[in-house]
Design an enzyme around this catalytic site. Structure first.
Site, PDB file in Angstrom:
ATOM      1  N   ALA A 119       0.846  -1.190   0.000  1.00  0.00           N
ATOM      2  CA  ALA A 119       0.000   0.000   0.000  1.00  0.00           C
ATOM      3  C   ALA A 119       0.881   1.240   0.000  1.00  0.00           C
ATOM      4  O   ALA A 119       2.055   1.196   0.364  1.00  0.00           O
ATOM      5  CB  ALA A 119      -0.914  -0.002   1.215  1.00  0.00           C
ATOM      6  N   GLY A 165      -0.121  -5.081   0.807  1.00  0.00           N
ATOM      7  CA  GLY A 165      -1.367  -5.036   0.064  1.00  0.00           C
ATOM      8  C   GLY A 165      -1.275  -5.712  -1.284  1.00  0.00           C
ATOM      9  O   GLY A 165      -2.264  -6.268  -1.785  1.00  0.00           O
ATOM     10  N   GLU A 216      -1.852  -9.286  -0.652  1.00  0.00           N
ATOM     11  CA  GLU A 216      -3.260  -9.489  -0.286  1.00  0.00           C
ATOM     12  C   GLU A 216      -4.186  -9.423  -1.495  1.00  0.00           C
ATOM     13  O   GLU A 216      -5.139 -10.201  -1.608  1.00  0.00           O
ATOM     14  CB  GLU A 216      -3.662  -8.445   0.756  1.00  0.00           C
ATOM     15  CG  GLU A 216      -2.990  -8.682   2.104  1.00  0.00           C
ATOM     16  CD  GLU A 216      -3.168  -7.533   3.069  1.00  0.00           C
ATOM     17  OE1 GLU A 216      -3.651  -7.773   4.190  1.00  0.00           O
ATOM     18  OE2 GLU A 216      -2.847  -6.380   2.714  1.00  0.00           O
ATOM     19  N   GLU A 250       4.098  -5.754   7.069  1.00  0.00           N
ATOM     20  CA  GLU A 250       3.469  -4.691   7.857  1.00  0.00           C
ATOM     21  C   GLU A 250       4.031  -4.580   9.273  1.00  0.00           C
ATOM     22  O   GLU A 250       3.999  -3.505   9.877  1.00  0.00           O
ATOM     23  CB  GLU A 250       1.952  -4.915   7.925  1.00  0.00           C
ATOM     24  CG  GLU A 250       1.206  -4.659   6.638  1.00  0.00           C
ATOM     25  CD  GLU A 250       1.147  -5.870   5.721  1.00  0.00           C
ATOM     26  OE1 GLU A 250       0.417  -5.826   4.719  1.00  0.00           O
ATOM     27  OE2 GLU A 250       1.850  -6.880   6.002  1.00  0.00           O
TER      28      GLU A 250
END
Length: 258
Positions: free
Chosen positions: A66, A109, A112, A132
């Protein structure tokens, strides 16, 4: 439509492809990009000529995570009131299969989003991870759930708690990806699989995808009942009649998708 952060094309009959296109940021996922991905995917999903979709990045990065700059300074209330990245890409509305074609980094992300797709084809350079923990946060777009289901609790814990990365061959070994191919071939492999899917009855494909996804949400007994429901629904389609007649007559079925 023209987009700022993605590229859209149709590399083969019945196949739609969406490419993340923020190369300078290693395809870091931000809200504008994910809004465009969602828009393009939903357009392909409603297009009767498209039977399967591919989501990809570039050779260096599928998506390196992200966009941290977008999240920096946000409070929990800010994040609560913001539509999450994974919600911006509404996978539940996509009735057609999505194949992630992953090369290079698929982190945070990016990992994911790949996990949320129905299949993954990786290049030999692909690297998967959930880093993360290094930012003092946890995966927030499905990593704790989908990665654990894919590789098991012990390995998922190690990946998320120690920032362990999985290379392509390891990802294949643990069942995270379907295929690993050379860098100059991985996209062709993804297109080949997507084309095979697109050539099938789209009714049967949709019913199968729904039933498989329900297996993650239901008990075995509930899942078997849902499978039976979709099995019976297929018998009401013209494609069921055509498929069985084609089998008996030893010819290729001509699907009507109804």
């Amino acid at each position: 439509m023209s987009y700022e952060h993605i590229l859209v094309d149709r590399p083969a009959d019945g196949v739609g492809r969406v490419q993340l296109n923020r190369p300078k940021a290693l395809n870091a996922l931000n809200s504008p990009l994910m809004d465009e991905v969602n828009d393009a995917m939903l357009a392909f999903n409603s297009d009767a000529s498209i039977g399967a979709m591919i989501l990809t990045g570039n050779e260096k990065a599928f998506a390196a995570g992200a966009d941290i700059k977008e999240m920096d300074g946000k409070t929990q209330i800010d994040m609560l009131m913001t539509v999450s990245l994974v919600d911006r890409f509404d996978f539940k509305q996509l009735t057609k299969p999505v194949i992630a074609a992953v090369s290079g980094y698929a982190l945070g992300g990016g990992c994911e989003i790949a996990l949320a797709c129905d299949m993954i084809v990786a290049s030999e350079t692909a690297v998967f991870g959930q880093p993360e923990i290094n930012l003092g946060i946890i995966p927030g777009a499905g990593g704790t759930q989908r990665l654990t289901r894919a590789v098991g609790k012990a390995l998922a814990m190690e990946i998320m708690l120690t920032d362990r990365r999985l290379g392509a061959e390891e990802a294949l070994h643990y069942g995270l990806v379907n295929h690993v191919a050379r860098l100059d071939e991985y996209m062709d492999v993804a297109i080949s699989i997507a084309r095979k899917v697109a050539r099938r009855s789209q009714i049967a494909i949709r019913l199968t995808k729904e039933a498989v996804n329900k297996s993650y949400e239901m008990t075995l007994e509930e899942g078997l009942a849902y499978e039976r429901r979709n099995f019976l629904l297929a018998f009401g389609s013209e494609d069921k009649v055509e498929g069985m007649r084609a089998f008996i007559e030893k010819r290729r079925a001509e699907w009507k998708n109804r």
